[in-house]
Design a protein around this motif. Structure first.
Motif, PDB file in Angstrom:
ATOM      1  N   UNK A  89     -82.013 -16.145  39.817  1.00 55.70           N
ATOM      2  CA  UNK A  89     -83.316 -15.622  39.572  1.00 55.70           C
ATOM      3  C   UNK A  89     -82.695 -13.884  39.733  1.00 55.70           C
ATOM      4  N   UNK A  90     -83.326 -13.239  38.705  1.00 54.50           N
ATOM      5  CA  UNK A  90     -83.473 -11.845  38.152  1.00 54.50           C
ATOM      6  C   UNK A  90     -84.897 -11.382  38.262  1.00 54.50           C
ATOM      7  N   UNK A  91     -84.953  -9.924  38.707  1.00 50.47           N
ATOM      8  CA  UNK A  91     -85.514  -9.546  38.531  1.00 50.47           C
ATOM      9  C   UNK A  91     -85.833  -8.703  37.178  1.00 50.47           C
ATOM     10  N   UNK A  92     -86.800  -8.793  35.956  1.00 48.77           N
ATOM     11  CA  UNK A  92     -87.003  -8.733  35.058  1.00 48.77           C
ATOM     12  C   UNK A  92     -87.455  -7.324  34.498  1.00 48.77           C
ATOM     13  N   UNK A  93     -88.813  -7.080  35.441  1.00 47.31           N
ATOM     14  CA  UNK A  93     -89.813  -6.232  35.289  1.00 47.31           C
ATOM     15  C   UNK A  93     -90.785  -6.039  36.332  1.00 47.31           C
ATOM     16  N   UNK A  94     -91.324  -4.915  36.625  1.00 46.39           N
ATOM     17  CA  UNK A  94     -92.325  -4.310  37.406  1.00 46.39           C
ATOM     18  C   UNK A  94     -93.420  -3.983  37.381  1.00 46.39           C
ATOM     19  N   UNK A  95     -94.497  -4.136  37.412  1.00 48.40           N
ATOM     20  CA  UNK A  95     -95.670  -2.950  37.969  1.00 48.40           C
ATOM     21  C   UNK A  95     -96.833  -2.896  38.553  1.00 48.40           C
ATOM     22  N   UNK A  96     -96.768  -1.281  38.796  1.00 51.93           N
ATOM     23  CA  UNK A  96     -97.525  -1.085  39.737  1.00 51.93           C
ATOM     24  C   UNK A  96     -99.467  -0.718  39.197  1.00 51.93           C
TER      25      UNK A  96
END
Length: 252
Positions: free
Chosen positions: A167-174
């Motif tokens: 699994x890879x982290x593709x995006x984040x949102x705050x």
């Protein structure tokens, strides 16, 4: 009104005993094939248990457990995408998502075959305080589900399962406050689901952008039309997936 569960159903026959702690919840996954149903029971001390139990008669066939270093905040069982070389008739592999209050969240791969022996780590999932909520759903319309984690540190993390089996982290949102719960549903009745995020200070609804969504729909229509042509049932659809125009002449 009579008891809908009947008399004597409170006995220990077929019960899932021996938790070693206080269970927070019980989740059940029923499958259409003869493989036993799965129940997931985490306890607040950090020990997820996965009994595999048939519907009838009630008896536990297998059980797996493992001790985590901290409290478990969420447990989800979901189908993993199969590798291309796997036989299409093989049983669907299931992954078990286990999120923690103080450590990295993990996915145990193919729990029916391997139990809790094949662990995949969700990178950076411990960098934004405790994980409070999680969701597994397909939000990019590619046919494979993504993992969404909502944290007390006000971050929404999205992970995708890659072909090498990681699994890879593709995006984040705050967000302006800690995330408490998430729901992916068609709230506007337009045929496209929205992501509802409940935070400590309010509700946020995230909608898909219209143009990328329209491109995904057109691409799926093209693939379906191409598949119909290859199977000989397309009736001569053109490259854009449109059916041939029929011209009618007046009857004499």
């Amino acid at each position: 009104m009579a008891d809908p569960w009947g008399e004597g159903r409170g006995s220990d026959a077929g019960s899932l005993g021996g938790t070693g702690g206080i269970p927070w919840w019980i989740l059940r996954e029923e499958r259409g094939d003869p493989v036993p149903a799965l129940s997931r029971r985490p306890d607040p001390l950090g020990s997820p248990r996965i009994p595999a139990q048939p519907l009838s008669p009630a008896a536990v066939l297998q059980s797996w457990s493992i001790q985590q270093d901290g409290p478990i905040s969420k447990v989800l069982l979901f189908p993993l995408p199969s590798a291309p070389e796997v036989d299409p008739g093989a049983a669907q592999p299931y992954g078990l998502l286990v999120t923690s209050a103080i450590e990295l969240s993990v996915v145990y791969r193919d729990v029916l075959a391997k139990g809790l022996g094949d662990q995949l780590i969700l990178p950076a999932s411990d960098q934004h305080d405790s994980v409070l909520c999680a969701l597994v759903t397909d939000i990019d319309f590619d046919g494979s589900a993504e993992i969404l984690l909502g944290t007390y540190g006000q971050e929404l993390l999205c992970y995708k399962y890659d072909s090498p089996g990681q699994f890879r982290l593709v995006w984040t949102r705050r967000f302006p406050s800690p995330l408490l719960s998430m729901l992916y549903a068609d709230l506007t009745a337009d045929g496209v689901c929205e992501l509802a995020v409940v935070c400590l200070k309010g509700l946020h609804v995230l909608q898909h952008s219209l143009e990328p969504t329209a491109r995904q729909v057109l691409e799926r229509l093209r693939r379906r039309a191409r598949r119909r042509r290859e199977e000989g049932g397309g009736g001569g659809d053109d490259a854009a997936g449109r059916p041939p125009t029929r011209r009618f002449s007046p009857q004499n």
